[in-house]
Write a protein that holds these residues in place. Sequence first.
Motif, mmCIF file in Angstrom:
data_model
loop_
_atom_site.group_PDB
_atom_site.id
_atom_site.type_symbol
_atom_site.label_atom_id
_atom_site.label_comp_id
_atom_site.label_asym_id
_atom_site.label_seq_id
_atom_site.Cartn_x
_atom_site.Cartn_y
_atom_site.Cartn_z
ATOM 1 N N ARG A 69 0.813 -1.220 0.000
ATOM 2 C CA ARG A 69 0.000 0.000 0.000
ATOM 3 C C ARG A 69 0.849 1.275 0.000
ATOM 4 O O ARG A 69 0.597 2.193 -0.775
ATOM 5 C CB ARG A 69 -0.932 0.022 1.212
ATOM 6 N N GLU A 70 1.835 1.321 0.899
ATOM 7 C CA GLU A 70 2.570 2.578 1.110
ATOM 8 C C GLU A 70 3.767 2.730 0.175
ATOM 9 O O GLU A 70 4.166 3.845 -0.131
ATOM 10 C CB GLU A 70 3.067 2.670 2.564
ATOM 11 N N HIS A 71 4.369 1.612 -0.216
ATOM 12 C CA HIS A 71 5.595 1.720 -1.025
ATOM 13 C C HIS A 71 5.345 1.433 -2.507
ATOM 14 O O HIS A 71 6.076 1.913 -3.353
ATOM 15 C CB HIS A 71 6.671 0.787 -0.468
ATOM 16 N N LEU A 72 4.340 0.616 -2.817
ATOM 17 C CA LEU A 72 4.063 0.312 -4.227
ATOM 18 C C LEU A 72 2.746 0.936 -4.687
ATOM 19 O O LEU A 72 2.330 0.752 -5.822
ATOM 20 C CB LEU A 72 4.035 -1.211 -4.435
ATOM 21 N N GLN A 73 2.087 1.662 -3.784
ATOM 22 C CA GLN A 73 0.815 2.356 -4.093
ATOM 23 C C GLN A 73 -0.242 1.407 -4.644
ATOM 24 O O GLN A 73 -1.086 1.797 -5.451
ATOM 25 C CB GLN A 73 1.049 3.524 -5.073
ATOM 26 N N THR A 77 -5.542 -3.517 -1.929
ATOM 27 C CA THR A 77 -5.510 -4.365 -0.737
ATOM 28 C C THR A 77 -5.788 -3.485 0.471
ATOM 29 O O THR A 77 -5.154 -2.450 0.647
ATOM 30 C CB THR A 77 -4.120 -5.035 -0.594
ATOM 31 N N LYS A 78 -6.764 -3.885 1.275
ATOM 32 C CA LYS A 78 -7.235 -3.003 2.350
ATOM 33 C C LYS A 78 -6.670 -3.377 3.716
ATOM 34 O O LYS A 78 -6.397 -4.551 3.995
ATOM 35 C CB LYS A 78 -8.770 -3.038 2.433
ATOM 36 N N LYS A 79 -6.521 -2.342 4.552
ATOM 37 C CA LYS A 79 -6.134 -2.564 5.946
ATOM 38 C C LYS A 79 -7.393 -2.424 6.798
ATOM 39 O O LYS A 79 -7.994 -1.349 6.859
ATOM 40 C CB LYS A 79 -5.094 -1.535 6.382
ATOM 41 N N GLY A 80 -7.808 -3.530 7.396
ATOM 42 C CA GLY A 80 -8.979 -3.492 8.274
ATOM 43 C C GLY A 80 -8.523 -3.456 9.715
ATOM 44 O O GLY A 80 -8.341 -2.395 10.305
ATOM 45 N N CYS A 81 -8.314 -4.639 10.280
ATOM 46 C CA CYS A 81 -7.936 -4.717 11.705
ATOM 47 C C CYS A 81 -6.435 -4.568 11.915
ATOM 48 O O CYS A 81 -5.994 -4.155 12.969
ATOM 49 C CB CYS A 81 -8.386 -6.064 12.248
ATOM 50 N N ASP A 82 -5.626 -4.925 10.908
ATOM 51 C CA ASP A 82 -4.155 -4.947 11.023
ATOM 52 C C ASP A 82 -3.694 -5.959 12.082
ATOM 53 O O ASP A 82 -2.598 -5.840 12.605
ATOM 54 C CB ASP A 82 -3.620 -3.543 11.375
ATOM 55 N N HIS A 83 -4.548 -6.914 12.419
ATOM 56 C CA HIS A 83 -4.209 -7.910 13.442
ATOM 57 C C HIS A 83 -4.575 -9.333 13.030
ATOM 58 O O HIS A 83 -4.745 -10.192 13.886
ATOM 59 C CB HIS A 83 -4.945 -7.595 14.757
#
Length: 208
Positions: A69-73, A77-83
Amino acid sequence: MNEPILPISRRGVLVSSAATLAISSASSVLARNASAPAASVSMPVTLTVNGTERSLDLDSRTTLLDALREHLQLTGTKKGCDHGQCGACTVIVNGERINSCLSLAVQHSGDEVTTIEGLGTPDDLHPMQTAFIEHDGYQCGYCTPGQICSSVAMLDEIERGIPSHVSDELTTRMTATNAEVRERMSGNICRCGAYSNIAAAIAQVAEG
Ligand code: FES
Ligand code: FES
């Protein structure tokens, strides 16, 4: 004349307070150092993402999800819980579906990663993307990239004969029951509750 009960001079009190202060500040510095995060270490990482080799220099603590997401834009792909609890970040790595928030990008150097952007394009949708549209397999759409990546890899798992927890008997894409499909997809949460439509979309693709 009675002796004072605590024969402490004013100077003694001041010296003792200064010593206490010094000890307590030293302890705080030590505590701060103990809880300070480890210094970052950059590492080269090469991933093949959606068929293209991508070389990055990443903090070794970067998750695969953040690398995408942050480096390849690749923000599909989504960030939901991050856990590791919702499945919104599901991508396919070397043919297996994984929660990309749960593994570090450096662990995947040399791996082949497929994200929702690599499954199909607006002009040339993957059959699973078409089926999700035809069956209204989404409402807000936040879980959808993960649901679609997971569905595609899940049907491959059935084809490769990986058993489910629902039954010991091996099924095929065609004979997988609704219960089995739902169990195999249980790592992907949909807060909008589009489960019946998602199952219908998967069944359409499974039936070819
Ligand atoms: Fe990875 Fe929820 S964001 S499982
Ligand atoms: Fe909204 Fe699944 S469509 S969370």
